[in-house]
Design a protein around this motif. Structure first.
Motif, short mmCIF file in Angstrom:
data_model
loop_
_atom_site.label_atom_id
_atom_site.label_comp_id
_atom_site.label_asym_id
_atom_site.label_seq_id
_atom_site.Cartn_x
_atom_site.Cartn_y
_atom_site.Cartn_z
N HIS A 62 -1.45 0.47 -8.42
CA HIS A 62 -0.03 0.74 -8.70
C HIS A 62 0.81 -0.50 -8.40
O HIS A 62 1.69 -0.87 -9.19
N ARG A 63 0.57 -1.13 -7.27
CA ARG A 63 1.31 -2.36 -6.91
C ARG A 63 1.11 -3.43 -7.97
O ARG A 63 2.05 -4.13 -8.36
N PHE A 64 -0.13 -3.59 -8.41
CA PHE A 64 -0.44 -4.61 -9.41
C PHE A 64 0.29 -4.34 -10.72
O PHE A 64 0.89 -5.25 -11.31
N LEU A 65 0.27 -3.09 -11.17
CA LEU A 65 0.84 -2.73 -12.47
C LEU A 65 2.36 -2.67 -12.46
O LEU A 65 2.99 -2.73 -13.52
N THR A 66 2.97 -2.56 -11.30
CA THR A 66 4.43 -2.43 -11.22
C THR A 66 5.10 -3.72 -10.78
O THR A 66 6.19 -3.71 -10.22
N GLY A 67 4.45 -4.83 -11.04
CA GLY A 67 5.08 -6.13 -10.80
C GLY A 67 4.78 -6.77 -9.47
O GLY A 67 5.37 -7.80 -9.14
N GLY A 68 3.88 -6.20 -8.69
CA GLY A 68 3.60 -6.76 -7.38
C GLY A 68 2.52 -7.82 -7.35
O GLY A 68 2.23 -8.38 -6.29
N ALA A 69 1.92 -8.13 -8.50
CA ALA A 69 0.79 -9.06 -8.53
C ALA A 69 1.10 -10.44 -7.93
O ALA A 69 0.29 -10.98 -7.18
N PRO A 70 2.27 -11.04 -8.23
CA PRO A 70 2.53 -12.38 -7.68
C PRO A 70 2.51 -12.44 -6.15
O PRO A 70 2.19 -13.49 -5.58
N ALA A 71 2.84 -11.34 -5.49
CA ALA A 71 2.89 -11.35 -4.03
C ALA A 71 1.59 -10.88 -3.39
O ALA A 71 1.45 -10.92 -2.17
N MET A 72 0.63 -10.49 -4.19
CA MET A 72 -0.63 -10.00 -3.64
C MET A 72 -1.49 -11.17 -3.18
O MET A 72 -1.66 -12.14 -3.91
N PRO A 73 -2.06 -11.10 -1.97
CA PRO A 73 -2.93 -12.18 -1.51
C PRO A 73 -4.22 -12.23 -2.33
O PRO A 73 -4.58 -11.27 -3.02
N ASP A 74 -4.91 -13.34 -2.22
CA ASP A 74 -6.12 -13.54 -3.01
C ASP A 74 -7.15 -12.44 -2.78
O ASP A 74 -7.82 -11.99 -3.72
#
Length: 272
Positions: A62-74
């Protein structure tokens, strides 16, 4: 190095499943099992995903799909990748272990299969998934520069070279061939060597340029140590190629040395 002819160092499953996950109590796999092996089926039925894992995966997706990808750690991006090949186990420890071992996600994807499989929890399925991801990133970066005017796409060219070469354990020598309008018409690996040198033959470089009807070239090689400072052998070989190319009306635009976090341009340094 003292050798003159060397450059010396100075269809996969979908990411997101549409099916709803059925929840049961956590499954405790045998300790001898590797992480990328699914638990054995019971009475012909596939084991279900424990509820705490299903919730974690749902939140991450959900985080990835709702625009959170840039802030996700590797390591969380790696988790999303590992979901596909390890469907019923907690992959966070493995993702963190891979980052700790190889430094960052680029290092993980660039690592040879043999080194990947020495990491606890990595088997053939995980290694394959990571190498597929590496190939995809290389091809996406390459697509941004092929058949493009190199000068106006210079940042994309540098990004491509870093993506393909910066995290390699051995030296690689590549040539970017350009037409008379400075459009990139071919990108080819001409040699691969060891940790601190790669054989390069000026005659073969110029011969290949003639075969492709190229009007100009950009040479590229990497330094696995991370320091892009060229050696004297690098400089001497570049001058040999420049002389041979000029004699046939082919321009040598630049020679890039790719380090871990930065590159060095022979042209900008006044070497050519």
């Amino acid at each position: 190095m003292k050798h003159a002819p060397f450059f010396a160092e100075g269809p996969q499953a979908a990411l997101f499943d549409d099916d709803e996950v059925q929840l049961i109590e956590p499954f405790d796999p045998p300790k001898s099992a590797t992480l990328d092996k699914a638990p054995a089926t019971i009475a012909g039925k596939k084991p279900k995903v424990p509820s705490y894992l299903a919730d974690h995966r749902k939140r991450l997706r959900h985080r990835f799909l709702t625009g959170g990808a840039p802030a996700m750690p590797d390591y969380e991006i790696l988790e999303l990748t590992l979901f596909r090949c390890i469907p019923r186990q907690d992959v966070k420890p493995l993702a963190r272990r891979l980052i700790d071992t190889f430094g960052d996600i680029n290092g993980v994807l660039s690592a040879p299969v043999g080194r990947l499989e020495r990491v606890e929890g990595v088997g053939p399925a995980v290694a394959l998934e990571l190498k597929v991801m590496e190939t995809m990133t290389h091809r996406m970066a390459r697509a941004r520069v092929m058949q493009r005017h190199v000068i106006s796409s210079w940042d994309a060219v540098l990004d491509y070279c870093h993506t393909v070469m910066a995290h390699r354990d051995t030296e690689q020598f590549r040539i970017l061939f350009l037409d008379r309008k400075n459009v990139l018409i071919a990108d080819e690996q001409q040699g691969e060597g060891t940790v601190d040198h790669v054989p390069v033959y000026p005659r073969e470089v110029v011969k290949r340029a003639l075969e492709l009807n190229a009007s100009a070239m950009i040479l590229v090689h990497n330094h696995p140590s991370g320091d892009p400072t060229p050696s004297q052998e690098d400089i001497d070989m570049t001058h040999q190629i420049e002389v041979a190319a000029n004699a046939l009306g082919i321009t040598l635009h630049d020679h890039l040395v790719i380090g871990r976090s930065r590159e060095l341009s022979f042209r900008s340094q006044g070497i050519i």
